[in-house]
Design a protein around this motif. Structure first.
Motif, short mmCIF file in Angstrom:
data_model
loop_
_atom_site.label_atom_id
_atom_site.label_comp_id
_atom_site.label_asym_id
_atom_site.label_seq_id
_atom_site.Cartn_x
_atom_site.Cartn_y
_atom_site.Cartn_z
N ALA A 192 -122.02 -62.01 -20.39
CA ALA A 192 -123.29 -61.84 -21.10
C ALA A 192 -124.39 -61.40 -20.13
N MET A 193 -124.40 -62.01 -18.92
CA MET A 193 -125.40 -61.60 -17.94
C MET A 193 -125.22 -60.15 -17.53
N ALA A 194 -123.97 -59.76 -17.30
CA ALA A 194 -123.69 -58.38 -16.89
C ALA A 194 -124.20 -57.40 -17.96
N MET A 195 -123.93 -57.74 -19.23
CA MET A 195 -124.36 -56.88 -20.33
C MET A 195 -125.88 -56.80 -20.42
N ASP A 196 -126.55 -57.94 -20.27
CA ASP A 196 -128.02 -57.93 -20.34
C ASP A 196 -128.62 -57.09 -19.20
N LYS A 197 -128.01 -57.16 -18.02
CA LYS A 197 -128.50 -56.35 -16.89
C LYS A 197 -128.34 -54.86 -17.17
N VAL A 198 -127.14 -54.48 -17.63
CA VAL A 198 -126.88 -53.06 -17.92
C VAL A 198 -127.85 -52.55 -18.98
N ALA A 199 -128.04 -53.35 -20.02
CA ALA A 199 -128.94 -52.94 -21.12
C ALA A 199 -130.37 -52.79 -20.61
N TYR A 200 -130.80 -53.72 -19.76
CA TYR A 200 -132.16 -53.66 -19.20
C TYR A 200 -132.37 -52.36 -18.43
N PHE A 201 -131.42 -52.04 -17.51
CA PHE A 201 -131.61 -50.85 -16.68
C PHE A 201 -131.45 -49.56 -17.50
N ALA A 202 -130.61 -49.58 -18.53
CA ALA A 202 -130.49 -48.41 -19.41
C ALA A 202 -131.81 -48.14 -20.13
N ARG A 203 -132.46 -49.21 -20.64
CA ARG A 203 -133.75 -49.06 -21.32
C ARG A 203 -134.80 -48.53 -20.35
N ARG A 204 -134.80 -49.10 -19.15
CA ARG A 204 -135.79 -48.74 -18.15
C ARG A 204 -135.70 -47.26 -17.80
N VAL B 9 -132.98 -59.64 -12.21
CA VAL B 9 -132.73 -59.54 -13.66
C VAL B 9 -131.63 -60.54 -14.04
N ARG B 17 -131.42 -69.19 -20.22
CA ARG B 17 -130.44 -70.13 -20.79
C ARG B 17 -130.88 -71.57 -20.61
N GLN B 81 -130.96 -51.76 -29.60
CA GLN B 81 -130.39 -50.94 -28.54
C GLN B 81 -128.89 -50.86 -28.79
N VAL B 145 -126.07 -47.55 -23.97
CA VAL B 145 -125.25 -48.38 -23.07
C VAL B 145 -123.78 -48.10 -23.35
N ARG B 168 -127.35 -44.33 -19.71
CA ARG B 168 -127.89 -44.64 -18.38
C ARG B 168 -127.55 -46.05 -17.90
N TYR B 185 -127.22 -46.89 -14.00
CA TYR B 185 -126.90 -48.21 -13.47
C TYR B 185 -125.48 -48.60 -13.90
#
Lengths: 213, 213
Positions: A192-204, B9, B17, B81, B145, B168, B185
């Motif tokens: 879940a953390m890995a996914m949230d990180k990827v999604a954050y950087f994709a949005r950015r 991040v 959590r 997203q 993503v 991205r 990323y």
């Protein structure tokens, strides 16, 4: 015994994969080639390989087959090493399939579940036991590695059972920092953390490019 | 836009959590409590939370609900997203289930496969398309993503398709270092490497304790 850092052990697996994929007619390989394949520096590669006690030669580099054998002797168990997994939900079942037959000497031999609908039967060809029997099964089958794929709130309980039964290496998929004695190695995989990180950087990046365009 | 390091991040997801699990009647929390739950230092927690622009007060610490909202605004997408996954083998299917409904605004809307027996149908409630249609589908559905869960040798091809279609952020389960432009990323999850590391350290501890005993 000399301590080898976890990151070094991880990089040795990368070199091993590169060696495995080198065509049979290529007898030698230079550190800079291994480095490029793993996106590391040649100095890093040479430093890592020093733990094997095999140095190669400046003129020819490393003998591919010898280096591969050295890494295998270091990295993989010589005789069968047994693994148990707690939790056979989606992730647990996928891991049972994924790790099945991957290394000849590293084998998942038991799974554990708290849910009576799941235990006392074969799941993906592996016997599933009640978690209450875990300590006995782990000792009797000489299991040394545990995978935790149970719901987050049950992860610490399972870790305590594993450690109490003598397990000293845990692969943890639960999103909970485990408290274990210092001689137990835990590798956390937090999907879940890995996914949230990827999604954050994709949005950015998208926001960045719209701002420019 | 200010660059926030990936590790920061990741740690914000840990704090989130912890906040989520704090009982509703507790209104405030100190950085040292957040630190202990995540096994970090209070100074690290305070530094990380500075990226949110919400500092709390030395006397009361952070307001639990406000801090949670700040982290959510930072970490989670405000509007939907969309995510695509390439490869619906064991791991791919487990991920489809695992991520389904986990975040209201982060949704896997398409999967891709090279195998004609798998595509052109629903898999885990998600439409599976031929990988040949990936670029069109990704653009039409505004997917930002990508998850790569294909065999290692196909991973770079899929990454190229994803990047070409505008993705991205990539979560990569293939054991292959991906070559992507610097604005993409990639988070690698290497299950086989993690398992080899855990097995190595478990053997080492057992060998250590037998030598002593």
């Amino acid at each position: 015994m000399k301590t080898v850092p976890p990151k070094t052990v991880g990089r040795l697996t990368l070199y091993w994969r590169t060696l495995r994929d080198i065509p049979a007619d290529q007898t030698h390989v230079y550190s800079h080639v291994l480095a490029a394949k793993s996106r590391l520096t040649p100095a890093q590669v040479r430093r890592d390989l020093m733990v094997l006690g095999y140095a190669g030669t400046p003129a020819h580099g490393y003998n591919v087959q010898l280096l591969r054998k050295h890494i295998e002797a270091f990295l993989f168990p010589a005789s069968e090493q047994r693994v148990a997994i707690a939790g056979v939900g989606n992730i647990g079942r996928a891991l049972l399939k994924f790790f099945s037959g991957r290394r000849p000497t590293l084998r998942i031999v038991a799974s554990f579940e708290a849910n009576p609908e799941k235990y006392d039967r074969l799941i993906q060809g592996c016997q599933c036991y009640s978690i209450e029997k875990a300590e006995t099964v782990i000792r009797e089958m000489d299991i040394s590695v545990g995978i935790i794929a149970v719901p987050d709130k049950e992860a610490q309980f399972v870790a305590d059972v594993f450690v109490g039964a003598g397990i000293r290496g845990i692969l943890n998929f639960a999103r909970a920092p485990l408290h274990v004695p210092p001689d137990v190695y835990v590798e956390d995989i937090d999907l879940a953390m890995a996914m949230d990180k990827v999604a954050y950087f994709a949005r950015r990046q998208q926001a960045g490019s719209s701002a420019v365009g």
